[in-house]
Motif scaffolding. Structure first.
Motif, PDB file in Angstrom:
ATOM      1  N   TYR A 239       0.699  -1.274  -0.024  1.00 26.17           N
ATOM      2  CA  TYR A 239      -0.021  -0.074   0.024  1.00 26.17           C
ATOM      3  C   TYR A 239       0.947   1.349  -0.058  1.00 26.17           C
ATOM      4  N   PHE A 240       1.751   1.314   0.851  1.00 25.32           N
ATOM      5  CA  PHE A 240       2.592   2.653   1.074  1.00 25.32           C
ATOM      6  C   PHE A 240       3.495   2.672  -0.199  1.00 25.32           C
ATOM      7  N   ASN A 241       4.240   1.772  -0.698  1.00 22.10           N
ATOM      8  CA  ASN A 241       5.093   1.931  -1.830  1.00 22.10           C
ATOM      9  C   ASN A 241       4.325   2.577  -2.829  1.00 22.10           C
ATOM     10  N   ILE A 242       3.151   1.801  -3.104  1.00 25.70           N
ATOM     11  CA  ILE A 242       2.214   2.276  -4.254  1.00 25.70           C
ATOM     12  C   ILE A 242       1.613   3.682  -4.088  1.00 25.70           C
ATOM     13  N   ARG A 243       1.256   4.269  -2.792  1.00 24.46           N
ATOM     14  CA  ARG A 243       0.472   5.377  -2.595  1.00 24.46           C
ATOM     15  C   ARG A 243       1.811   6.496  -2.452  1.00 24.46           C
ATOM     16  N   ASN A 244       2.774   6.115  -1.951  1.00 19.83           N
ATOM     17  CA  ASN A 244       3.597   7.108  -1.580  1.00 19.83           C
ATOM     18  C   ASN A 244       4.285   7.474  -2.783  1.00 19.83           C
ATOM     19  N   ARG A 245       4.417   6.762  -3.649  1.00 24.69           N
ATOM     20  CA  ARG A 245       5.056   6.823  -5.068  1.00 24.69           C
ATOM     21  C   ARG A 245       4.565   8.187  -5.620  1.00 24.69           C
ATOM     22  N   ALA A 246       2.968   7.933  -5.802  1.00 27.71           N
ATOM     23  CA  ALA A 246       2.095   9.234  -6.498  1.00 27.71           C
ATOM     24  C   ALA A 246       2.437  10.452  -5.618  1.00 27.71           C
ATOM     25  N   LEU A 247       2.495  10.529  -4.035  1.00 25.69           N
ATOM     26  CA  LEU A 247       2.771  11.398  -3.229  1.00 25.69           C
ATOM     27  C   LEU A 247       4.021  12.264  -3.599  1.00 25.69           C
ATOM     28  N   PHE A 248       4.948  11.249  -3.816  1.00 27.60           N
ATOM     29  CA  PHE A 248       6.219  11.953  -4.140  1.00 27.60           C
ATOM     30  C   PHE A 248       6.174  12.678  -5.319  1.00 27.60           C
ATOM     31  N   ALA A 249       5.557  12.119  -6.548  1.00 31.66           N
ATOM     32  CA  ALA A 249       5.323  12.824  -7.719  1.00 31.66           C
ATOM     33  C   ALA A 249       4.543  14.103  -7.637  1.00 31.66           C
ATOM     34  N   ARG A 250       3.380  14.199  -6.842  1.00 31.65           N
ATOM     35  CA  ARG A 250       2.891  15.404  -6.746  1.00 31.65           C
ATOM     36  C   ARG A 250       3.770  16.637  -5.985  1.00 31.65           C
ATOM     37  N   ALA A 251       4.592  16.245  -5.063  1.00 29.07           N
ATOM     38  CA  ALA A 251       5.467  16.787  -4.272  1.00 29.07           C
ATOM     39  C   ALA A 251       6.596  17.554  -5.239  1.00 29.07           C
ATOM     40  N   TRP A 252       7.092  16.682  -6.028  1.00 26.12           N
ATOM     41  CA  TRP A 252       8.358  16.973  -6.757  1.00 26.12           C
ATOM     42  C   TRP A 252       8.322  17.335  -8.114  1.00 26.12           C
ATOM     43  N   LEU A 253       7.138  16.784  -8.864  1.00 20.65           N
ATOM     44  CA  LEU A 253       7.350  16.729 -10.397  1.00 20.65           C
ATOM     45  C   LEU A 253       6.667  17.588 -10.991  1.00 20.65           C
ATOM     46  N   SER A 254       6.988  17.937 -12.465  1.00 24.09           N
ATOM     47  CA  SER A 254       6.233  18.905 -13.091  1.00 24.09           C
ATOM     48  C   SER A 254       4.874  17.953 -13.398  1.00 24.09           C
ATOM     49  N   GLN A 255       3.828  18.753 -13.971  1.00 22.83           N
ATOM     50  CA  GLN A 255       2.485  18.159 -14.508  1.00 22.83           C
ATOM     51  C   GLN A 255       2.688  17.304 -15.595  1.00 22.83           C
ATOM     52  N   GLU A 256       3.665  17.423 -16.429  1.00 25.24           N
ATOM     53  CA  GLU A 256       4.037  16.641 -17.629  1.00 25.24           C
ATOM     54  C   GLU A 256       4.509  15.092 -16.908  1.00 25.24           C
ATOM     55  N   ARG A 257       5.419  15.123 -16.083  1.00 25.60           N
ATOM     56  CA  ARG A 257       6.093  14.144 -15.542  1.00 25.60           C
ATOM     57  C   ARG A 257       5.172  13.311 -14.496  1.00 25.60           C
ATOM     58  N   GLN A 258       4.231  13.992 -13.910  1.00 28.47           N
ATOM     59  CA  GLN A 258       3.201  13.507 -13.082  1.00 28.47           C
ATOM     60  C   GLN A 258       2.499  12.655 -13.968  1.00 28.47           C
ATOM     61  N   GLY A 259       1.880  12.973 -14.987  1.00 32.85           N
ATOM     62  CA  GLY A 259       1.261  12.293 -16.020  1.00 32.85           C
ATOM     63  C   GLY A 259       1.830  11.166 -16.532  1.00 32.85           C
ATOM     64  N   ALA A 260       3.356  10.986 -16.763  1.00 38.16           N
ATOM     65  CA  ALA A 260       3.862   9.822 -17.224  1.00 38.16           C
ATOM     66  C   ALA A 260       3.813   8.951 -16.096  1.00 38.16           C
ATOM     67  N   TRP A 261       4.156   9.235 -14.770  1.00 38.82           N
ATOM     68  CA  TRP A 261       4.220   8.283 -13.619  1.00 38.82           C
ATOM     69  C   TRP A 261       2.663   7.723 -13.618  1.00 38.82           C
ATOM     70  N   ARG A 262       1.739   8.621 -13.790  1.00 41.11           N
ATOM     71  CA  ARG A 262       0.064   7.992 -13.551  1.00 41.11           C
ATOM     72  C   ARG A 262       0.196   7.090 -14.699  1.00 41.11           C
TER      73      ARG A 262
END
Length: 638
Positions: A239-262
């Motif tokens: 749970y936390f490895n998957i959830r926190n991957r997305a949390l890190f992306a929101r905290a540190w990445l551009s919208q474009e990179r967030q989209g790629a991670w999603r």
């Protein structure tokens, strides 16, 4: 090695006293005279007692938060304790990890030579293989690569601006300067990825992350997240490895990179699940459910919405409830909405928080209204079950009240089955549910009554030898015994004052008869508002709470909040409170209250008035709200 006296080793433990015994004792012996600070993130009372005993035996500093705060928050608590004791370098170490003195000294030397360096060792598995020697996070894809693979990468894929280097949180060292500039871990992560975030913030400050050559630590790995001998991980790991991957992306990445991670989230989730092997899929419900919830909550970027059991905040609402709701409302991670059956059955919320669940059923006055309440409560509990909404219960009373019907008991039993987390006000409470427990002490009433006291027309003078009882007058609260003790001692020089509403006519008649028969006794048997209570408590030399049995008492804390000494039953909870608030503020009596108990307490208060104010520094509302918010979040975790 005298230089180790500047070092503090911070270990966060969760349900793992055996790991501390097996690993941390050896680290402490090897690194002496370094300080050892152990933070016990509460799992069970038995584990906490074992950790407390181990800390006392070994001379370690123990930190015991009331709830499982998560790894990052636990590290922050341990670091605060270590720095307060004078540590200049912090070494964070998992309870299933060890490090020798030479490696610790080399880590210290590296960070002291470069104060903005976060330094880690090469982490070896128990078989001697390299488990971690630095990792690169590809910010375009979210993929991880060990540093040792850098040389094998094509030039166009070698680490650069698009890669974040980080080291595992299982073992690393930092200086006091760097830790204070970082303000510790980001506690939103709870577990996993907080070390990635920390390394990102080190580099954002202009610092550096490095693995020091020749320095090693041994980490058995997964000591608290998998069964011994099993490859499968816990649901929390997934749970936390998957959830926190997305949390890190929101905290540190551009919208474009967030989209790629999603877009890559499902593939990444599958890879995380497969770390536990395929055999776990023979029983897939728990691991797959954790994966699905991690994906869902990774997309949710909003506060936890809590449905409180209070219907509305009125002048007569318990100030404890009002202050809790209002303080939680000032946090950005929690949204509180008040109860109504329409909202409870069809509204949107993540958690239901209840204090006295029987009030859902018993607050209606007529038989028809009680029937309607039971039907609505049945529908509400069905909704909780269908939506898998967790219940967090603050456990105030040890037993249910009398007068409940069989239907009432069935509904309360069903609500208990939906309870995923219990909050208790003292660790002496033993709820009968096998769920995680947080101990969150009752916060004080000083802030609540400060404007009330300022608004009083004039300073209230203390009445000599006045003994005050205030609050609802119920049979178990022992007011009858107080009146009998006074009546049996007509020679006693006392001024006895009773303020509060009796729970039944017979008690009211008994109090009125005592007032008529004895000029030393007076009473106000109506509802007392805050101004009345403040004035009555200020006028008393001593507040007496003659309860036949006392577990948690808001009245006791209210009197102490208004700086008035109290006489209360002798039990473990009150003995600890007496030690907490300071000498002279809380006096205790055994068994049934006697006139001798009253005289003894009055004599002590008059002859040796307590100094200053009671120490209620451990009962601040912001800290209480933070622990409540952590409990609400924990109820949502696998």
């Amino acid at each position: 090695m005298s230089e180790l006296s500047r070092l503090a080793v911070v270990v966060v433990s969760y349900g793992a006293p055996a790991l501390l015994e097996r690993h941390t004792t050896h680290v402490a012996a090897a690194l002496r005279p370094a300080r050892i600070v152990v933070v016990d993130n509460h799992s069970t009372d038995a584990n906490r007692d074992a950790v407390r005993a181990l800390c006392e035996r070994e001379g370690w500093t123990g930190v015991f938060p009331g709830t499982n705060t998560g790894f990052g928050a636990g590290c922050n608590l341990g670091a605060a304790a270590a720095l307060a004791e004078g540590a200049e370098v912090l070494l964070f170490l998992n309870p299933d990890a060890t490090i020798d003195a030479e490696s610790a000294v080399r880590l210290m030397a590296a960070v002291e030579a470069e104060p903005l360096l976060l330094a880690g060792p090469t982490v070896l598995g128990s078989d001697g293989s390299v488990a971690s020697a630095g990792i690169d996070l590809d910010l375009d894809t979210g993929m991880m690569r060990p540093w040792r693979r850098r040389a094998a990468l094509p030039i166009e894929q070698s680490p650069g601006a698009e890669t974040l280097p980080w080291v595992t949180g299982a073992c690393f060292a930092v200086t006091r300067e760097l830790w204070e500039r970082l303000s510790g871990f980001d506690e939103r992560y709870f577990l996993y990825w907080e070390d990635v975030d920390l390394c990102a913030r080190v580099q954002a400050l202009g610092g550096r992350v490095a693995v020091i050559d020749g320095v090693t630590a041994i980490h058995s790995g997964g000591g608290t997240q998998r069964a011994e001998g099993s490859r499968a991980k816990s649901p929390a790991y997934y749970y936390f490895n998957i959830r926190n991957r997305a949390l890190f992306a929101r905290a540190w990445l551009s919208q474009e990179r967030q989209g790629a991670w999603r877009r890559g989230a499902v593939g990444a989730a599958y890879e995380i699940l497969m770390r536990g092997g395929r055999r776990q899929l023979l029983h897939p419900v728990r691991p797959v459910s954790a994966v699905v919830r991690g994906l869902r909550d990774g997309r949710r970027d909003r506060p936890v919405r809590v449905l409180a059991s209070a219907r509305e905040l009125r002048a007569t609402t318990n100030p404890y409830i009002v202050q809790l709701v209002e303080t939680l409302g000032r946090r950005d991670d929690t949204e509180v909405v008040l109860f109504g059956f329409a909202r409870a059955i069809v509204g949107r919320y993540d958690v239901f928080h209840v204090h006295w669940p029987e009030l859902l059923l018993t607050s209606a006055r007529t038989p028809l209204r009680r029937l309607a309440r039971r039907l609505l409560t049945t529908a509400f509990i069905l909704r909780l079950r269908l939506t898998r909404t967790p219940v967090v219960r603050t456990w105030h009373n040890l037993v249910r009240p009398d007068g409940l019907s069989r239907w009432d008991h069935l509904l309360l039993n069903a609500l208990e089955r939906r309870t995923r987390h219990v909050i208790r006000l003292t660790d002496q409470t033993a709820p009968p549910l096998d769920v995680p427990i947080s101990t969150i002490v009752h916060a004080h009433y000083r802030d609540w009554f400060e404007p009330v006291i300022r608004a009083l027309d004039e300073t209230v003078e203390t009445v000599e030898r006045r003994v005050l009882y205030f609050g609802l007058i119920k049979p178990y609260k022992g007011v009858e015994q107080l009146l009998e003790a006074v009546a049996d001692s007509p020679e006693a020089d006392l001024d006895v004052r009773l303020v509060g509403s009796p729970s039944d006519p017979a008690l009211a008649d008994q109090v009125r008869a005592a007032v008529a028969a004895d000029t030393r006794v007076s009473a106000d048997l109506s509802y007392a508002d805050d101004a009345t209570l403040a004035a009555e408590i200020a006028a008393a030399t001593l507040v007496v709470l003659p309860y036949k049995a006392m577990h948690n008492s808001g009245a006791l804390l209210l009197a102490l909040s208004l700086d008035t000494p109290v006489l209360a039953p002798d039990n473990e909870v009150n003995r600890r409170l007496a030690e907490e608030v300071g000498e002279g503020w809380l006096h205790l009596f055994e068994g049934t209250l006697t006139i001798e108990d009253l005289e003894r307490a009055l004599k002590a208060v008059v002859a040796n008035p307590p100094y200053g104010r009671p120490d209620l520094s451990a009962r601040e509302w912001p800290e209480s709200a933070a622990l409540h918010a952590a409990a609400f979040r924990a109820s949502l975790y696998p």
